[in-house]
Design a protein around this motif. Structure first.
Motif, PDB file in Angstrom:
ATOM      1  N   ASP A 544      -6.264  14.591   9.631  1.00  0.00           N
ATOM      2  CA  ASP A 544      -4.823  14.280   9.583  1.00  0.00           C
ATOM      3  C   ASP A 544      -4.240  13.591  10.591  1.00  0.00           C
ATOM      4  O   ASP A 544      -2.919  13.143  10.374  1.00  0.00           O
ATOM      5  CB  ASP A 544      -4.231  15.911   9.591  1.00  0.00           C
ATOM      6  CG  ASP A 544      -4.865  16.631   8.274  1.00  0.00           C
ATOM      7  OD1 ASP A 544      -5.168  15.951   7.444  1.00  0.00           O
ATOM      8  OD2 ASP A 544      -4.778  17.797   8.418  1.00  0.00           O
ATOM      9  N   THR A 545      -4.901  13.189  11.874  1.00  0.00           N
ATOM     10  CA  THR A 545      -4.026  12.475  12.795  1.00  0.00           C
ATOM     11  C   THR A 545      -4.502  10.940  13.270  1.00  0.00           C
ATOM     12  O   THR A 545      -4.047  10.305  13.782  1.00  0.00           O
ATOM     13  CB  THR A 545      -3.884  13.382  14.247  1.00  0.00           C
ATOM     14  OG1 THR A 545      -5.297  13.982  14.538  1.00  0.00           O
ATOM     15  CG2 THR A 545      -2.925  14.650  13.816  1.00  0.00           C
ATOM     16  N   ILE A 546      -6.021  10.881  12.974  1.00  0.00           N
ATOM     17  CA  ILE A 546      -6.931  10.048  13.407  1.00  0.00           C
ATOM     18  C   ILE A 546      -7.035   9.061  12.471  1.00  0.00           C
ATOM     19  O   ILE A 546      -7.563   9.442  11.155  1.00  0.00           O
ATOM     20  CB  ILE A 546      -8.056  10.219  14.213  1.00  0.00           C
ATOM     21  CG1 ILE A 546      -7.544  11.108  15.497  1.00  0.00           C
ATOM     22  CG2 ILE A 546      -8.854   9.109  14.768  1.00  0.00           C
ATOM     23  CD1 ILE A 546      -8.713  11.628  16.436  1.00  0.00           C
ATOM     24  N   GLY A 547      -6.953   7.735  12.622  1.00  0.00           N
ATOM     25  CA  GLY A 547      -7.378   6.745  11.431  1.00  0.00           C
ATOM     26  C   GLY A 547      -7.788   5.205  12.030  1.00  0.00           C
ATOM     27  O   GLY A 547      -7.848   5.283  13.249  1.00  0.00           O
ATOM     28  N   GLY A 548      -8.298   4.472  11.200  1.00  0.00           N
ATOM     29  CA  GLY A 548      -8.630   3.103  11.890  1.00  0.00           C
ATOM     30  C   GLY A 548      -8.302   2.149  10.768  1.00  0.00           C
ATOM     31  O   GLY A 548      -7.932   2.325   9.573  1.00  0.00           O
ATOM     32  N   VAL A 549      -8.252   0.963  11.099  1.00  0.00           N
ATOM     33  CA  VAL A 549      -7.933  -0.341  10.425  1.00  0.00           C
ATOM     34  C   VAL A 549      -8.790  -1.385  10.642  1.00  0.00           C
ATOM     35  O   VAL A 549      -9.411  -1.614  11.885  1.00  0.00           O
ATOM     36  CB  VAL A 549      -6.404  -0.800  10.611  1.00  0.00           C
ATOM     37  CG1 VAL A 549      -5.413   0.478  10.414  1.00  0.00           C
ATOM     38  CG2 VAL A 549      -6.422  -1.591  12.143  1.00  0.00           C
ATOM     39  N   VAL A 550      -9.228  -2.261   9.739  1.00  0.00           N
ATOM     40  CA  VAL A 550      -9.824  -3.744  10.107  1.00  0.00           C
ATOM     41  C   VAL A 550      -8.668  -4.700   9.329  1.00  0.00           C
ATOM     42  O   VAL A 550      -7.964  -4.302   8.342  1.00  0.00           O
ATOM     43  CB  VAL A 550     -11.033  -3.808   9.404  1.00  0.00           C
ATOM     44  CG1 VAL A 550     -11.960  -3.009   9.983  1.00  0.00           C
ATOM     45  CG2 VAL A 550     -11.001  -3.473   7.818  1.00  0.00           C
ATOM     46  N   PHE A 551      -8.486  -5.573   9.964  1.00  0.00           N
ATOM     47  CA  PHE A 551      -7.481  -6.791   9.633  1.00  0.00           C
ATOM     48  C   PHE A 551      -7.834  -8.114   9.798  1.00  0.00           C
ATOM     49  O   PHE A 551      -8.671  -8.337  10.528  1.00  0.00           O
ATOM     50  CB  PHE A 551      -6.253  -6.410  10.466  1.00  0.00           C
ATOM     51  CG  PHE A 551      -6.417  -6.631  11.899  1.00  0.00           C
ATOM     52  CD1 PHE A 551      -6.224  -7.994  12.695  1.00  0.00           C
ATOM     53  CD2 PHE A 551      -6.688  -5.607  12.861  1.00  0.00           C
ATOM     54  CE1 PHE A 551      -6.451  -8.110  13.818  1.00  0.00           C
ATOM     55  CE2 PHE A 551      -6.636  -5.574  14.182  1.00  0.00           C
ATOM     56  CZ  PHE A 551      -6.481  -7.164  14.631  1.00  0.00           C
ATOM     57  N   ALA A 552      -7.264  -8.881   8.885  1.00  0.00           N
ATOM     58  CA  ALA A 552      -7.304 -10.392   9.237  1.00  0.00           C
ATOM     59  C   ALA A 552      -5.838 -11.064   9.229  1.00  0.00           C
ATOM     60  O   ALA A 552      -5.153 -10.713   8.199  1.00  0.00           O
ATOM     61  CB  ALA A 552      -8.161 -11.024   7.964  1.00  0.00           C
ATOM     62  N   ASP A 553      -5.647 -11.709  10.103  1.00  0.00           N
ATOM     63  CA  ASP A 553      -4.229 -12.340  10.061  1.00  0.00           C
ATOM     64  C   ASP A 553      -4.724 -13.819   9.979  1.00  0.00           C
ATOM     65  O   ASP A 553      -5.351 -14.433  10.770  1.00  0.00           O
ATOM     66  CB  ASP A 553      -3.604 -12.020  11.377  1.00  0.00           C
ATOM     67  CG  ASP A 553      -3.336 -10.621  11.465  1.00  0.00           C
ATOM     68  OD1 ASP A 553      -3.019  -9.784  10.654  1.00  0.00           O
ATOM     69  OD2 ASP A 553      -3.240 -10.089  12.988  1.00  0.00           O
TER      70      ASP A 553
END
Length: 613
Positions: A544-553
């Protein structure tokens, strides 16, 4: 805790009601016919309805209390069956083998008690004859429409869910209220089940009452706020035919002032002597002042701190004065390389129209970048107006004086004036942490540089989109595209901060803040006259409080207004963590430039509050 008296004073009622009693619940649900393409009705529906099942992990409040809960469970479970269109179900609730409905309230049972709940949901019933008395006429004014019975599923042959009946009743009453009959009420309903045909005949209706008009508007609870201003801001006009949409708009408009802890707009339940309905606004004001602090950190750009002081209600008309101070680029002890910004902003609601906000800002700043150093002051006045709840327009007239020092053109002064027009459409579900919807922004900024006798216009547009991929809102794909163009003045005759630069935590991660631009002869960097950049993120929430991301800019800046984009495309990739808080997620990102230049880092770490976009 017994402070006086001994155990001999314990009464029989204490034994029955006051002492906690352990119990268990066993549930059995017979298989039942289902509706195609809909959730299967079964044990989970009964478990949600039963208070006994929900509370079995904690001791009960006594035998009598548990039996009362069990008796109430008959009605709760029956309601769950009706909600699924099942009117021929059979419910049995036994306590230690005895049917609860047959037990006296003071029954004595051996503990722990074993409850057996057995449910045969029975078949699904459909609507048969449907009769609506006094339906509202077809509305002639836009905005007075209500949901149709077909849309609700209140039609012969549809599954006869109890919730559909209640919504149909509400729609019948709302249809009259939307057309000015504020005191419309529902008539007693009649529901008959034909068990042989498994159909439900329903009669509903409404008593419209007289046509009503708004009376005077009074305000209760105002302290520092001007009560007359509050009444005017509701937009409710005396003598106008009642419309519930006007009441909703009044409540939303007052809440948008952000000066009230709570707002409630109510219409009287009885008419006045002239037949009108009085309107009362109940408010509770927030504290007048507020302070806040924030910060960010990047291994490339250094640290930043900021603070603000806010006054919500300067003169009684919800005028908001906010004073901000920010220092960024802190990566050493030399203050000459720090970026400073001081800003005072005043917002005045109810200018020209009730929904229009007047703005005035004054800014003094010093910005230190690789491409230039800016020292200047700026002042602006403007208007903001919401055309719809999601579409807002803004115009602003601004003037400034600024001195720039950069490696290519040296020290220069600019005096300029211009105005900005912008439109923003915000269709996101949660602006601070969106999981669905779109955000669109477009702006035009014509300006004139008196020191260079140069004119130009800066055009910008940005689009963001968010799409849930499954698991509720725990997996989200987010994308962003931004484009800009400077038409008119040349790079040499344009103030450097009007030119486009890219890079940093909200742009192309992995590169330094605003360090992607046009490379001039000699290797020095300036801004460009056009920009194109975008980002793609896959966001996952693990708890409910912790998450993650992967990204490309990716981003590119060009010297031409509508570019050839001959410059190199800069791409950054990486991953990050998110920790959700009430004010937005705390963000930690690590970005890597795929094609770093001689002045670019090997990687960059960004820490801040809020999603990158």
């Amino acid at each position: 805790m017994r402070l006086f008296g001994g155990e001999s004073e314990t009464t029989a009622d204490d034994d029955i009601i006051g002492q906690a009693v352990d119990y268990t619940v066993e549930l059995s649900v017979s298989a039942a016919p289902q509706v195609e393409d809909e959730d299967v009705f079964g044990a989970s529906d009964i478990e949600s309805a039963s208070a006994l099942i929900r509370g079995q992990d904690e001791p009960g409040t006594g035998v009598a209390g548990l039996l009362a809960e069990a008796r109430a469970d008959y009605r709760r479970i029956l309601g769950a069956l009706y909600a699924d269109g099942r009117y021929g179900g059979v419910i049995s609730i036994r306590a230690n083998g005895q049917e609860v409905s047959a037990l006296p309230p003071d029954a004595q049972l051996a503990t722990p008690i074993v409850f057996d709940i057995s449910v045969d949901p029975g078949p699904i019933y459909t609507f048969g004859r449907l009769d609506v008395r006094n339906p509202a006429p077809v509305p002639i004014e836009e905005g007075d429409e209500v949901d149709g019975f077909f849309d609700l599923g209140f039609t012969p042959g549809s599954v006869a869910r109890s919730g559909v009946i209640r919504r149909a009743e509400s729609t019948t009453v709302d249809g009259w209220r939307e057309q000015g009959h504020a005191l419309a009420e529902r008539l007693p309903r009649s529901i008959e089940a034909d068990h042989s045909s498994r159909t439900i005949d329903v009669t509903i209706g409404a008593e419209p009452g007289p046509l009503n008009r708004f009376g005077s508007v009074s305000v209760e609870g105002a302290d520092r706020m001007d009560a007359d201003f509050i009444a005017w801001m509701t937009g409710v006009e005396e003598g106008v035919v009642y419309d519930p949409d006007d009441i909703e708009a009044a409540q939303n408009r007052l809440a948008a002032l952000e000066v009230f802890q709570s707002v409630r707009v109510e219409v009287g339940e009885q008419t006045l002597a002239d037949g009108s309905l009085p309107v009362t606004v109940f408010v509770q004001e927030r504290p007048l002042r507020r302070i806040g602090v924030g910060g960010n950190f990047s291994t490339v750009d250094g640290a930043g701190v900021e603070a603000y002081w806010l006054h919500r209600n300067l003169f009684g008309g919800a005028e908001r004065l906010r004073i901000d101070g920010r220092i960024s680029g802190i990566d050493g002890t030399d203050p000459e390389v720090f970026t400073h910004r001081f800003n005072a902003a005043l917002r005045v609601p109810g200018v020209i129209t009730r929904d229009t906000v007047g703005t005035a800002t004054a800014t003094a700043e010093r910005e230190v970048l690789d491409a230039y150093t800016l020292t200047g002051i700026r002042g602006a006045v403007g208007l903001e107006h919401p055309f719809t709840p999601r579409l807002t327009g803004r115009i602003e007239l601004a003037g400034r004086f600024a001195e720039f020092d950069d490696p290519v053109f040296g020290r220069r002064e600019f005096q300029s004036a211009g105005f900005t027009g912008a439109l923003v459409f915000d269709g996101r579900d949660v602006p601070t942490d969106a999981t669905s919807g779109i955000y669109l922004e477009a702006s035009a900024n014509p300006f004139y540089e008196f020191s260079r006798s140069a004119a130009g216009v800066v055009l910008q547009a940005e689009a963001r989109a968010y799409q849930r991929l499954g698991f509720g809102d725990r997996l989200v794909l987010a994308g962003r595209v931004r484009a800009g163009s400077l038409v008119g003045s040349s790079i040499a005759d344009t103030a450097p901060d009007r030119l486009f630069l890219a890079g940093g935590g909200g742009s192309v991660r992995g590169y330094a803040y605003r360090n992607i631009g046009v490379e001039q002869p000699g290797g020095n960097l300036t801004g460009g006259r056009s920009l194109l950049e975008g980002s793609l993120e896959l966001r996952a929430r693990f708890t409910d409080t912790i998450g993650g991301v992967v990204f490309a800019d990716a981003g590119i800046v060009d010297a031409d207004s509508f570019g050839s984009f001959n410059e190199d495309l800069k791409i950054g990739v990486g991953a990050g963590l998110r920790y959700r808080t009430p004010i937005g997620p705390v963000r930690l990102d690590v970005g890597f430039p795929l094609d770093p230049g001689p002045n670019d880092p090997d990687f960059a770490v960004y820490l801040g509050i809020g999603q990158s976009f």
